[in-house]
Write an enzyme that holds these catalytic residues in place. Sequence first.
Site, mmCIF file in Angstrom:
data_model
loop_
_atom_site.group_PDB
_atom_site.id
_atom_site.type_symbol
_atom_site.label_atom_id
_atom_site.label_comp_id
_atom_site.label_asym_id
_atom_site.label_seq_id
_atom_site.Cartn_x
_atom_site.Cartn_y
_atom_site.Cartn_z
ATOM 1 N N CYS A 296 -24.926 8.892 21.929
ATOM 2 C CA CYS A 296 -23.600 8.769 21.240
ATOM 3 C C CYS A 296 -23.146 7.545 20.522
ATOM 4 C CB CYS A 296 -21.961 8.331 22.185
ATOM 5 S SG CYS A 296 -22.077 9.774 23.090
HETATM 6 N N1 NAD Z 1 -24.669 12.620 26.328
HETATM 7 C C1 NAD Z 1 -23.391 12.637 26.370
HETATM 8 O O1 NAD Z 1 -23.118 11.131 27.312
HETATM 9 C C2 NAD Z 1 -22.471 12.724 25.596
HETATM 10 C C3 NAD Z 1 -20.780 11.963 25.506
HETATM 11 C C4 NAD Z 1 -19.986 13.140 24.744
HETATM 12 C C5 NAD Z 1 -20.073 13.557 24.143
HETATM 13 N N2 NAD Z 1 -21.620 13.933 23.463
HETATM 14 C C6 NAD Z 1 -21.422 14.995 22.215
HETATM 15 O O2 NAD Z 1 -22.124 16.119 22.916
HETATM 16 C C7 NAD Z 1 -22.218 16.754 22.244
HETATM 17 C C8 NAD Z 1 -24.023 17.376 23.478
HETATM 18 O O3 NAD Z 1 -24.717 16.622 23.578
HETATM 19 P P1 NAD Z 1 -25.303 16.575 24.513
HETATM 20 O O4 NAD Z 1 -25.971 15.181 24.724
HETATM 21 O O5 NAD Z 1 -24.427 17.743 25.553
HETATM 22 O O6 NAD Z 1 -26.558 17.168 24.417
HETATM 23 P P2 NAD Z 1 -28.216 18.060 25.211
HETATM 24 O O7 NAD Z 1 -28.981 17.983 23.824
HETATM 25 O O8 NAD Z 1 -28.338 17.509 26.215
HETATM 26 O O9 NAD Z 1 -27.324 19.496 24.657
HETATM 27 C C9 NAD Z 1 -27.158 20.414 23.823
HETATM 28 C C10 NAD Z 1 -27.732 21.690 24.096
HETATM 29 O O10 NAD Z 1 -27.427 22.304 22.891
HETATM 30 C C11 NAD Z 1 -28.768 23.772 22.641
HETATM 31 N N3 NAD Z 1 -28.614 24.506 21.699
HETATM 32 C C12 NAD Z 1 -28.678 23.338 20.310
HETATM 33 N N4 NAD Z 1 -27.963 24.717 19.255
HETATM 34 C C13 NAD Z 1 -27.811 25.626 20.205
HETATM 35 C C14 NAD Z 1 -27.356 26.674 19.140
HETATM 36 N N5 NAD Z 1 -27.113 26.572 17.627
HETATM 37 N N6 NAD Z 1 -26.061 27.241 20.039
HETATM 38 C C15 NAD Z 1 -26.621 26.916 21.367
HETATM 39 N N7 NAD Z 1 -27.060 25.560 22.186
HETATM 40 C C16 NAD Z 1 -27.616 25.444 21.474
HETATM 41 C C17 NAD Z 1 -29.474 22.551 23.257
HETATM 42 O O11 NAD Z 1 -30.542 23.594 23.271
HETATM 43 C C18 NAD Z 1 -29.099 21.886 24.014
HETATM 44 O O12 NAD Z 1 -29.378 22.861 25.597
HETATM 45 C C19 NAD Z 1 -23.434 15.849 21.225
HETATM 46 O O13 NAD Z 1 -22.389 16.162 19.969
HETATM 47 C C20 NAD Z 1 -22.355 14.392 21.683
HETATM 48 O O14 NAD Z 1 -22.704 14.020 21.172
HETATM 49 C C21 NAD Z 1 -22.325 13.922 24.401
#
Ligand code: NAD
Length: 462
Positions: A296
């Site tokens: 983030c």
């Molecule tokens: N990790 C954090 O602490 C956090 C906190 C707040 C916000 N976010 C935001 O949340 C969002 C997700 O982050 P995350 O950390 O969970 O990512 P992540 O990489 O852990 O998980 C994303 C998942 O999406 C899947 N994916 C990718 N493309 C896809 C598609 N087209 N269809 C279906 N699945 C798909 C991937 O295989 C993966 O399992 C991002 O925008 C991030 O900025 C993350």
Amino acid sequence: MAKRNAVRNNEARTGKTAVRRPLMTTQAWKAAVDDRTAHIGIIGMGYVGLPLMRTYCNAGFSCLGFDIDDRKVAQLNAGKSYIKHIPSAMIKDVVNAGWFRATSDPADLHSCDAILICVPTPLTRTREPDMTYVESTAHLLADHLQRGQLIVLESTTYPGTTRELIKPILETSGLKAERDFFLAYSPEREDPGRQDHTTATIPKVVGGFGPASKKIAAAVYGAAVSRVVPVKSCEVAEASKILENVYRSVNIALVNELKLLFDRMDIDVWQVVEAASTKPFGYQPFYPGPGLGGHCIPIDPFYLTWKARQYDMSTRFIELAGEINTSMPEFVVAKVGEALNTKKKAINGSKVLVLGLAYKKDVDDIRESPSIELIELLRERGAKVDYNDPHIPKTPKQREHNLGMTSKKLTPAMLKSYDCVLIATDHTDYDYPWIVQHANLVVDTRNATKGVKTGRKKIVKA
Ligand SMILES: NC(=O)c1ccc[n+]([C@@H]2O[C@H](COP(=O)([O-])OP(=O)(O)OC[C@H]3O[C@@H](n4cnc5c(N)ncnc54)[C@H](O)[C@@H]3O)[C@@H](O)[C@H]2O)c1
């Protein structure tokens, strides 16, 4: 309720999609949320999607998890977690009870009433928003969109994404937002590893494309989290998330810059922050470190920078903070060089052990971790580098890096065999007095050795 849930549970068990009746009015939605018959779909079962699924299952909803990664889907359906702080036992419970099923078949999304999108939003190599995951998800949904469905984007992004990017793609289905389906943005505020807040207790900001979308999205979240904060538009919700992350990035940069100055003045920045933190108002402590990490803070602010260019604005605070924060690994490596110099050694040819690969303590996430940068910089200067991280047994392949390293087991003899131990992440599991006792030299970027009484002469703060 029991009957509808039985249908859902049967669906989860058999893997067959149930036929859903479209929930077209806010009253129908309210009833489906109140009696927990609304079926929740989550796209992207990662650090955000998995805890969200747990929150909805805990609130009494059945959930479908959609991910393009077949290995994750298979692991989830076998009751296994791939994220350290999400226990496998929880996944097993909800799978066995028929409350949750994972899939990579988009046709299964037909059965969902609400679909929450939690896919990655990284930066491209040229540090511009990489919207490919969001866009491909929107195209996939457009092919499978059902009347009455609520679609919510949770991924962090620039203000305008939901209206300008998602809506037109979804409407290629022939269905219209607010008339045939509902559309909202609700930013995820997940903080992995945090003990004092969970997805269920963190207030959820919700912006709708129109009044019905806002009402329905607020009802769907209100049933699972302790507080919903409805805001005027998707743009306000999108911008609020970016503000939260810019705020952290800028304040961390400020304290990192002060660290550089106070280091020259021979003042301990951690003691300064501790003293300033006693002010009961008007001050919130931020701590210096070896650089920014995680999915983030180092990334999201640049989504706004990119968008600002369309309005002929440059986001100077964001750029400056990015500049300072990304220079921190160089400062740390310079400190390692100075510390080795006092032992008549150079970085070139020295053995350095990096403690902690994760971007922050007690997590198993190495995305954007400054430890990776530290390892690369030290190697470039000729050091022989190993690492230990109790949460990361071997380095996973990343988009930009493939270190191919495995975590070394800590023993007194191995600690002694390194010229320098570099504390990059202050994991709670580490026994710092023991580490200092057996190391020749310790460079501490996190003030992790604060409480160590013996061997302080071996410690250099960086
Ligand atoms: N990790 C954090 O602490 C956090 C906190 C707040 C916000 N976010 C935001 O949340 C969002 C997700 O982050 P995350 O950390 O969970 O990512 P992540 O990489 O852990 O998980 C994303 C998942 O999406 C899947 N994916 C990718 N493309 C896809 C598609 N087209 N269809 C279906 N699945 C798909 C991937 O295989 C993966 O399992 C991002 O925008 C991030 O900025 C993350």
